[in-house]
Design an enzyme around this catalytic site. Structure first.
Site, PDB file in Angstrom:
ATOM      1  CG  HIS A  44      -1.767  -1.249   1.296  1.00 32.67           C
ATOM      2  ND1 HIS A  44      -2.716  -1.564   0.354  1.00 32.67           N
ATOM      3  CD2 HIS A  44      -1.780  -2.265   2.202  1.00 32.67           C
ATOM      4  CE1 HIS A  44      -3.293  -2.709   0.673  1.00 32.67           C
ATOM      5  NE2 HIS A  44      -2.734  -3.161   1.780  1.00 32.67           N
ATOM      6  CG  LEU A  45       4.655   3.470   2.381  1.00 32.21           C
ATOM      7  CD1 LEU A  45       3.818   4.670   2.794  1.00 32.21           C
ATOM      8  CD2 LEU A  45       5.649   3.116   3.484  1.00 32.21           C
ATOM      9  CB  ALA A  46       4.560   0.037  -2.951  1.00 26.81           C
ATOM     10  CD  GLN A  96      -0.612   4.965   0.845  1.00 28.18           C
ATOM     11  OE1 GLN A  96       0.026   5.307   1.844  1.00 28.18           O
ATOM     12  NE2 GLN A  96      -1.672   4.178   0.928  1.00 28.18           N
ATOM     13  CG  HIS A 137      -3.609   0.591  -5.852  1.00 24.89           C
ATOM     14  ND1 HIS A 137      -4.892   0.522  -6.329  1.00 24.89           N
ATOM     15  CD2 HIS A 137      -3.628   1.564  -4.912  1.00 24.89           C
ATOM     16  CE1 HIS A 137      -5.652   1.398  -5.698  1.00 24.89           C
ATOM     17  NE2 HIS A 137      -4.902   2.045  -4.843  1.00 24.89           N
TER      18      HIS A 137
END
Length: 348
Positions: A290-292, A294, A316
């Site tokens: 998820h942080l990747a 962002q 994503h």
């Protein structure tokens, strides 16, 4: 005008949010077609429409197509992002209230305001802890601390918890303007220092968060991890429960969570969150999936190149990379085999 295909890749809201942020920062007008075409209910939902109007407001932009359910949008920025005091309420665009994730609105306007002249204070109302979205706890304990390493100075304070489907939460965001962004080099995460956990329930018995905390502590200690758990019973506008875990490594941070629901035991909620964390821990990567995606936006706006290794190359991530490159701000290379993302900013 930059034309963006909202159905590209995973066809979700990230295409919209990234496009809005970069349009506000660069001043480039955009037209997005096929908004959220890959979702069960395409078009702008309450949180997306709030993000659209928030982006327009901070730069006095013009909008066409800003309505619930709209799959087409034109956004013409109006002459630079203006720092200031703002209030954005997801429930205002949807009668009866909404638990639309206010963190998605936060991520849309954070970078434009961080690069603006002057400091900003933003009040956000809606869902603070919503499934399939970053939680405020994740923003506070993972996202903002990682962005701080890149030069972004922002703080978030939770004023009221807001769960799906009722919402009713509130967050206060302070953003320091005039930030100078630097690159991020994160190929090794180092040793795990500790796992911190928060189990919380609102308008529910105190035994619920305590059971979540106890189960998580037992699972993580059995796995050989150092863990510290906190169980809280808070007031809220509606019942809700969840557990949120933050893993602190020598060089990086990551976070995972689980949400309570009917016919799902407190212990099972904890097991879901712990399973996600332990699965990530086994990858050896410093950046969660998820942080990747962002981290891409601040990295491409930095004055230095960046590279980081991810736990998983998600759709994503590749979708967000393609959208960012439409603005001509740099080159993003994703090495699928090595799971390494390299960002060469045009400012370098």
């Amino acid at each position: 005008m930059i034309n963006i295909d909202g159905s590209y890749g995973e066809g979700g809201g990230q295409v919209l949010r990234t496009s809005l942020s970069l349009a506000a920062i660069t001043g480039e007008p955009i037209r997005i077609a096929g908004i959220r075409a890959g979702r069960r209910k395409p078009g702008l939902a309450a949180q997306h429409l709030t993000a659209v109007r928030a982006a327009a407001r901070i730069c006095h932009g013009e909008l066409q197509g800003d309505a619930l359910g709209s799959t087409m949008l034109e956004f013409i920025p109006g002459g630079g992002v203006k720092a200031g005091n703002y209030i954005f309420d997801v429930s205002e665009v949807q009668q009866g209230g909404s638990a639309g994730a206010i963190t998605l609105v936060l991520q849309t306007i954070l970078l434009p305001l961080a690069l603006a002249d002057g400091d900003s204070h933003i009040t956000l109302r809606g869902g603070t802890h919503v499934i399939f979205s970053p939680t405020v706890t994740y923003i506070e304990r993972v996202y903002l601390p990682m962005l701080c390493r890149m030069g972004i100075k922002a703080q978030v304070k939770l004023g009221a918890w807001g769960w799906y489907p009722r919402g009713g939460g509130e967050v206060n965001l302070q953003v320091k303007g005039g930030c100078q962004l630097c690159g991020l080099n994160l190929l090794e995460r180092g040793e795990l220092k500790r796992v911190q956990g928060l189990a919380v329930a609102t308008e529910l018995p105190a035994h619920i968060p305590q059971r979540m905390a106890n189960r998580a502590e037992n699972l993580l200690r059995t796995a050989g991890l150092r863990v510290s758990m906190q169980a809280l019973r808070e007031k809220g506008v509606a019942p809700g429960a969840g557990i949120f875990l933050t893993a602190e490594y020598c060089n990086s941070l990551t976070g995972f969570g689980g949400f309570g629901r009917l016919r799902l035991s407190s212990e099972k909620v904890a097991e879901i969150a712990c399973g996600q964390l332990l699965q990530f821990h086994e990858t050896g990567a410093p950046v969660d999936e998820h942080l990747a995606d962002q981290l891409l936006l601040p990295a491409v706006l930095a004055s230095e190149s960046s590279q980081y290794k991810v736990a998983e190359v998600s759709t994503h991530l590749t979708t967000n990379a393609a959208v960012i490159e439409k603005f001509g701000l740099g080159k993003i290379t994703v090495n699928q085999a090595e799971r390494v993302v390299a960002i060469a900013s045009s400012k370098v």
